[in-house]
Design an enzyme around this catalytic site. Sequence first.
Site, short mmCIF file in Angstrom:
data_model
loop_
_atom_site.label_atom_id
_atom_site.label_comp_id
_atom_site.label_asym_id
_atom_site.label_seq_id
_atom_site.Cartn_x
_atom_site.Cartn_y
_atom_site.Cartn_z
N LEU A 1 -11.77 3.58 -11.58
CA LEU A 1 -11.31 3.79 -10.20
C LEU A 1 -9.96 3.12 -9.96
CD1 LEU A 1 -14.44 3.46 -7.90
CD2 LEU A 1 -13.81 5.26 -9.50
N LYS B 1 -27.84 -6.34 -6.75
CA LYS B 1 -27.07 -5.33 -6.01
C LYS B 1 -27.22 -3.95 -6.64
CE LYS B 1 -22.80 -6.32 -4.55
NZ LYS B 1 -21.49 -7.01 -4.71
N LYS C 1 -14.71 -2.56 5.57
CA LYS C 1 -15.38 -1.26 5.44
C LYS C 1 -16.81 -1.24 5.98
CE LYS C 1 -12.83 0.95 1.67
NZ LYS C 1 -12.90 1.55 0.33
N SER D 1 0.86 -1.19 0.00
CA SER D 1 0.00 0.00 0.00
C SER D 1 0.89 1.23 0.00
CB SER D 1 -0.88 0.00 1.25
OG SER D 1 -1.45 1.29 1.41
N ASP E 1 -14.29 8.25 0.25
CA ASP E 1 -14.10 7.71 -1.11
C ASP E 1 -14.91 8.49 -2.16
OD1 ASP E 1 -12.27 5.67 -0.61
OD2 ASP E 1 -13.83 4.17 -0.22
P1 NAP Z 1 -16.34 -4.70 -4.16
O1 NAP Z 1 -17.21 -4.12 -3.11
O2 NAP Z 1 -15.83 -6.09 -3.99
O3 NAP Z 1 -17.14 -4.60 -5.56
C1 NAP Z 1 -16.61 -5.18 -6.73
C2 NAP Z 1 -17.53 -4.87 -7.90
O4 NAP Z 1 -16.90 -5.38 -9.09
C3 NAP Z 1 -18.90 -5.52 -7.82
O5 NAP Z 1 -19.84 -4.72 -8.47
C4 NAP Z 1 -18.66 -6.83 -8.60
O6 NAP Z 1 -19.85 -7.39 -9.15
C5 NAP Z 1 -17.78 -6.33 -9.72
N1 NAP Z 1 -16.96 -7.37 -10.33
C6 NAP Z 1 -15.84 -7.94 -9.83
N2 NAP Z 1 -15.35 -8.84 -10.69
C7 NAP Z 1 -16.18 -8.86 -11.77
C8 NAP Z 1 -16.21 -9.59 -12.98
N3 NAP Z 1 -15.27 -10.49 -13.29
N4 NAP Z 1 -17.21 -9.33 -13.86
C9 NAP Z 1 -18.16 -8.41 -13.59
N5 NAP Z 1 -18.19 -7.68 -12.43
C10 NAP Z 1 -17.20 -7.91 -11.54
O7 NAP Z 1 -15.03 -3.82 -4.38
P2 NAP Z 1 -14.88 -2.22 -4.20
O8 NAP Z 1 -14.34 -1.92 -2.85
O9 NAP Z 1 -16.15 -1.59 -4.65
O10 NAP Z 1 -13.69 -1.91 -5.23
C11 NAP Z 1 -13.95 -1.94 -6.63
C12 NAP Z 1 -12.77 -1.36 -7.41
O11 NAP Z 1 -12.58 0.02 -7.05
C13 NAP Z 1 -11.43 -2.05 -7.13
O12 NAP Z 1 -10.74 -2.16 -8.34
C14 NAP Z 1 -10.73 -1.12 -6.20
O13 NAP Z 1 -9.33 -1.19 -6.30
C15 NAP Z 1 -11.22 0.23 -6.70
N6 NAP Z 1 -11.17 1.29 -5.66
C16 NAP Z 1 -10.38 2.36 -5.92
C17 NAP Z 1 -10.29 3.35 -4.96
C18 NAP Z 1 -9.41 4.53 -5.23
O14 NAP Z 1 -9.07 5.25 -4.28
N7 NAP Z 1 -9.06 4.81 -6.47
C19 NAP Z 1 -11.02 3.29 -3.75
C20 NAP Z 1 -11.84 2.16 -3.55
C21 NAP Z 1 -11.89 1.16 -4.52
P3 NAP Z 1 -20.79 -8.38 -8.28
O15 NAP Z 1 -21.62 -7.50 -7.39
O16 NAP Z 1 -21.58 -9.10 -9.29
O17 NAP Z 1 -19.86 -9.26 -7.50
#
Ligand code: NAP
Length: 284
Positions: free
Chosen positions: A221, A158, A67, A16, A103
Amino acid sequence: MPKTLLGLIGHPLGHSLSPQMHNEQFGKLGIDGYYHLFDIPEEELLKGVQALRQLGAAGFNITIPHKVNVMDYIDKLDPSAERIGAVNTVVRENNALVGYNTDGEGYLESLLDVRSLDQIKNANILVIGAGGAARAVCYALSLRSPESITIVNRTQEKAEQLKNHLEDIAAIKTASKEEAESRNHEYDILINTTSIGMSPEINNSPWNLENVKASALCSDLIYNPWETKWLKDAREAGLDTLNGSGMFVNQGALAFKYWTGKEPDRKAMLALVEDHLKGENNAE
Ligand code: NAP
């Protein structure tokens, strides 16, 4: 021990950039603080939060998988964190642990670097994904009253839940992937909030760019890799792009301000992140 102890709790934490980003700013601003990584497995969360209380931590950030569950172990929630249903920043205020979510506002501030508030208000926005990050981003966008927000998610239920949660404050709807892709010409801002594009899916794209309008912005993101396949394809098609580095820096800067009352140097924070990740192609 430093006067101001801060850190990140999550599991697994892996690499990180948050400690370097915050510790450099403590040094520059003359704050006697230290930001530490606390790798805390899911079943140890209560103990971990208790330990941070006992250590007198001034606060901490929270990442996957804590979270949502951390809300059970802190004392108060800021109304926006309550609405989002997740906390990424805890601040000790008069000995109470208060949960915030930076966020969404962090994302919005990065979006405002490339689109004006008026453009956001007039925009038809597509949000791909409905996980934790999407909840925060959709809430921040909803507060700016865009023309429309369409949410598409692999698990459609969702997406429906997120829509139901915000439909009192925004023109928000859901669609199937096929339906939304057939309306690509309508979107002004397309946002990938899924992990498609990160390792191990670095060669995959979350969305087809066919018929997307030339003035549209594609925003991801993800910031590791710095440019996902989807953003590279969008850039090569002549579209504007935005990666997640600004969101990462801004969410950290907002947390820093809650903890210390001081504004960190966001340009220096971004430069540090860029130095480490730009040009690399080996996302974790
Ligand atoms: P999360 O709660 O686990 O949500 C993941 C999302 O991605 C869900 O909508 C999931 O769909 C979808 N998904 C994952 N794999 C998939 C696939 N193969 N095909 C289709 N949909 C898929 O994770 P999160 O915390 O929201 O994080 C999501 C992304 O945002 C990550 O890449 C993370 O690194 C990024 N992020 C960036 C920041 C930043 O500061 N830039 C901050 C937070 C997060 P389902 O609901 O169907 O499982």
